[in-house]
Design an enzyme around this catalytic site. Structure first.
Site, PDB file in Angstrom:
ATOM      1  N   GLY A 158      -2.117  -5.762   8.342  1.00 29.22           N
ATOM      2  CA  GLY A 158      -3.263  -5.726   7.431  1.00 29.22           C
ATOM      3  C   GLY A 158      -3.050  -6.653   6.245  1.00 29.22           C
ATOM      4  O   GLY A 158      -3.951  -7.421   5.862  1.00 29.22           O
ATOM      5  N   ARG A 179       1.097 -30.565  10.620  1.00 32.51           N
ATOM      6  CA  ARG A 179       0.552 -29.328  11.205  1.00 32.51           C
ATOM      7  C   ARG A 179      -0.016 -28.407  10.129  1.00 32.51           C
ATOM      8  O   ARG A 179      -1.066 -27.771  10.328  1.00 32.51           O
ATOM      9  CB  ARG A 179       1.643 -28.628  12.020  1.00 32.51           C
ATOM     10  CG  ARG A 179       1.995 -29.429  13.264  1.00 32.51           C
ATOM     11  CD  ARG A 179       3.323 -29.064  13.878  1.00 32.51           C
ATOM     12  NE  ARG A 179       3.687 -30.025  14.919  1.00 32.51           N
ATOM     13  CZ  ARG A 179       4.901 -30.137  15.442  1.00 32.51           C
ATOM     14  NH1 ARG A 179       5.883 -29.350  15.036  1.00 32.51           N
ATOM     15  NH2 ARG A 179       5.146 -31.032  16.374  1.00 32.51           N
ATOM     16  N   ARG A 225       6.790   0.554   8.667  1.00 30.68           N
ATOM     17  CA  ARG A 225       6.904   1.503   9.781  1.00 30.68           C
ATOM     18  C   ARG A 225       7.529   0.839  10.991  1.00 30.68           C
ATOM     19  O   ARG A 225       7.659   1.455  12.050  1.00 30.68           O
ATOM     20  CB  ARG A 225       5.519   2.066  10.118  1.00 30.68           C
ATOM     21  CG  ARG A 225       4.967   2.954   9.017  1.00 30.68           C
ATOM     22  CD  ARG A 225       3.529   3.343   9.240  1.00 30.68           C
ATOM     23  NE  ARG A 225       3.061   4.261   8.198  1.00 30.68           N
ATOM     24  CZ  ARG A 225       1.783   4.489   7.927  1.00 30.68           C
ATOM     25  NH1 ARG A 225       0.827   3.893   8.615  1.00 30.68           N
ATOM     26  NH2 ARG A 225       1.452   5.328   6.963  1.00 30.68           N
ATOM     27  N   ASP A 254       0.864  -1.186   0.000  1.00 29.87           N
ATOM     28  CA  ASP A 254       0.000   0.000   0.000  1.00 29.87           C
ATOM     29  C   ASP A 254       0.899   1.235   0.000  1.00 29.87           C
ATOM     30  O   ASP A 254       2.127   1.131  -0.165  1.00 29.87           O
ATOM     31  CB  ASP A 254      -1.004  -0.048   1.170  1.00 29.87           C
ATOM     32  CG  ASP A 254      -0.349   0.165   2.537  1.00 29.87           C
ATOM     33  OD1 ASP A 254       0.894   0.261   2.608  1.00 29.87           O
ATOM     34  OD2 ASP A 254      -1.087   0.226   3.541  1.00 29.87           O
ATOM     35  N   HIS A 255       0.296   2.407   0.210  1.00 27.74           N
ATOM     36  CA  HIS A 255       1.064   3.661   0.181  1.00 27.74           C
ATOM     37  C   HIS A 255       2.153   3.678   1.252  1.00 27.74           C
ATOM     38  O   HIS A 255       3.259   4.155   1.014  1.00 27.74           O
ATOM     39  CB  HIS A 255       0.119   4.853   0.361  1.00 27.74           C
ATOM     40  CG  HIS A 255      -0.710   4.761   1.606  1.00 27.74           C
ATOM     41  ND1 HIS A 255      -1.733   3.845   1.739  1.00 27.74           N
ATOM     42  CD2 HIS A 255      -0.643   5.427   2.790  1.00 27.74           C
ATOM     43  CE1 HIS A 255      -2.275   3.981   2.928  1.00 27.74           C
ATOM     44  NE2 HIS A 255      -1.623   4.923   3.594  1.00 27.74           N
ATOM     45  N   ASN A 308       6.650 -23.679   8.600  1.00 27.22           N
ATOM     46  CA  ASN A 308       5.282 -23.366   8.139  1.00 27.22           C
ATOM     47  C   ASN A 308       5.143 -23.418   6.618  1.00 27.22           C
ATOM     48  O   ASN A 308       4.039 -23.269   6.111  1.00 27.22           O
ATOM     49  CB  ASN A 308       4.846 -21.966   8.602  1.00 27.22           C
ATOM     50  CG  ASN A 308       5.134 -21.691  10.060  1.00 27.22           C
ATOM     51  OD1 ASN A 308       5.797 -20.708  10.401  1.00 27.22           O
ATOM     52  ND2 ASN A 308       4.667 -22.556  10.942  1.00 27.22           N
ATOM     53  N   GLY A 317       2.124  -0.696   6.467  1.00 26.60           N
ATOM     54  CA  GLY A 317       2.803  -0.009   7.567  1.00 26.60           C
ATOM     55  C   GLY A 317       3.309  -0.962   8.632  1.00 26.60           C
ATOM     56  O   GLY A 317       4.435  -0.843   9.120  1.00 26.60           O
ATOM     57  N   THR A 318       2.485  -1.917   9.010  1.00 28.22           N
ATOM     58  CA  THR A 318       2.845  -2.869  10.060  1.00 28.22           C
ATOM     59  C   THR A 318       3.061  -4.295   9.549  1.00 28.22           C
ATOM     60  O   THR A 318       3.575  -5.142  10.290  1.00 28.22           O
ATOM     61  CB  THR A 318       1.714  -2.958  11.098  1.00 28.22           C
ATOM     62  OG1 THR A 318       0.514  -3.347  10.401  1.00 28.22           O
ATOM     63  CG2 THR A 318       1.494  -1.632  11.805  1.00 28.22           C
ATOM     64  N   GLY A 319       2.583  -4.589   8.359  1.00 30.82           N
ATOM     65  CA  GLY A 319       2.559  -5.967   7.852  1.00 30.82           C
ATOM     66  C   GLY A 319       1.323  -6.727   8.303  1.00 30.82           C
ATOM     67  O   GLY A 319       1.019  -7.803   7.785  1.00 30.82           O
TER      68      GLY A 319
HETATM   69  C1  RB5 Z   1      -2.031   2.604   6.578  1.00 32.13           C
HETATM   70  O1  RB5 Z   1      -2.084   3.800   7.278  1.00 32.13           O
HETATM   71  C2  RB5 Z   1      -1.837   1.428   7.528  1.00 32.13           C
HETATM   72  O2  RB5 Z   1      -2.982   1.260   8.309  1.00 32.13           O
HETATM   73  C3  RB5 Z   1      -1.524   0.185   6.751  1.00 32.13           C
HETATM   74  O3  RB5 Z   1      -0.382   0.395   5.998  1.00 32.13           O
HETATM   75  C4  RB5 Z   1      -1.219  -1.055   7.564  1.00 32.13           C
HETATM   76  O4  RB5 Z   1      -0.264  -0.818   8.554  1.00 32.13           O
HETATM   77  C5  RB5 Z   1      -2.382  -1.806   8.075  1.00 32.13           C
HETATM   78  O5  RB5 Z   1      -2.240  -2.873   8.697  1.00 32.13           O
END
Ligand code: RB5
Length: 154
Positions: free
Chosen positions: A70, A137, A109, A8-9, A99, A66-68
């Site tokens: 989503g 598993r 991020r 994503d962005h 796995n 941002g976090t992986g």
């Molecule tokens: C976008 O702001 C952020 O929510 C997305 O990149 C991600 O971290 C979601 O899990």
């Protein structure tokens, strides 16, 4: 080895960096976007990447948000996708060995670009152990997709 990549962005800059590094190292990658830092929705890139991995057209997927988190939530909805959100190389190695993870999710991020490259290289270079206990598993995870849970009355 064919790899599908998307972000994503929030993951765009890391995707561009990783794409460039991995191509230079001889990997074949297809970029499923996004193509700018303009705000977008991570499932829109998780879907095409996971589709081609699920269908066997590509060996691995790499998804960056941002976090992986989503991306991994979206990816694990797909049949035959085992997506792992990874922030260091030990987990990258073990999620391949244990796995047989086929989609690597990264949080732009959370980790830096050099660590992302090291994680991706480790992930892509590590084979599945093929050990019976790990196969069993994984089969149990796969069975969950087809198994109604009596506790939920369905
Ligand atoms: C976008 O702001 C952020 O929510 C997305 O990149 C991600 O971290 C979601 O899990």
């Amino acid at each position: 080895m064919k790899i599908a990549i998307g972000s994503d962005h929030a993951g765009y800059d890391m995707k561009q960096y990783l794409l460039n590094e991995l191509v230079q190292q001889g990997y074949e990658l297809k970029d499923y976007g996004t193509h700018s830092t303009e705000s977008c929705d991570y499932p829109d890139m998780a879907v095409p990447v996971c589709r081609v991995v699920s269908e066997g057209e590509y060996d691995y997927g790499i998804l960056i948000c941002g976090t992986g988190v989503g991306m991994s939530l979206a990816a694990n909805r797909f049949p035959k996708i085992r997506a792992a959100n990874v922030a260091e190389p030990v987990t990258a190695q073990l999620t391949r060995e244990h796995n047989d993870a086929n989609v690597l999710c990264l949080g732009s991020r959370v980790i830096g670009p050099l660590l992302a490259v090291e994680i991706a290289r480790t992930f892509l270079a590590t084979p599945f152990s093929n050990e019976q206990r790990h196969k069993r598993r994984i089969e149990k995870i796969e069975a969950l997709s087809h198994c109604p849970d009596p506790a939920l009355n369905r």
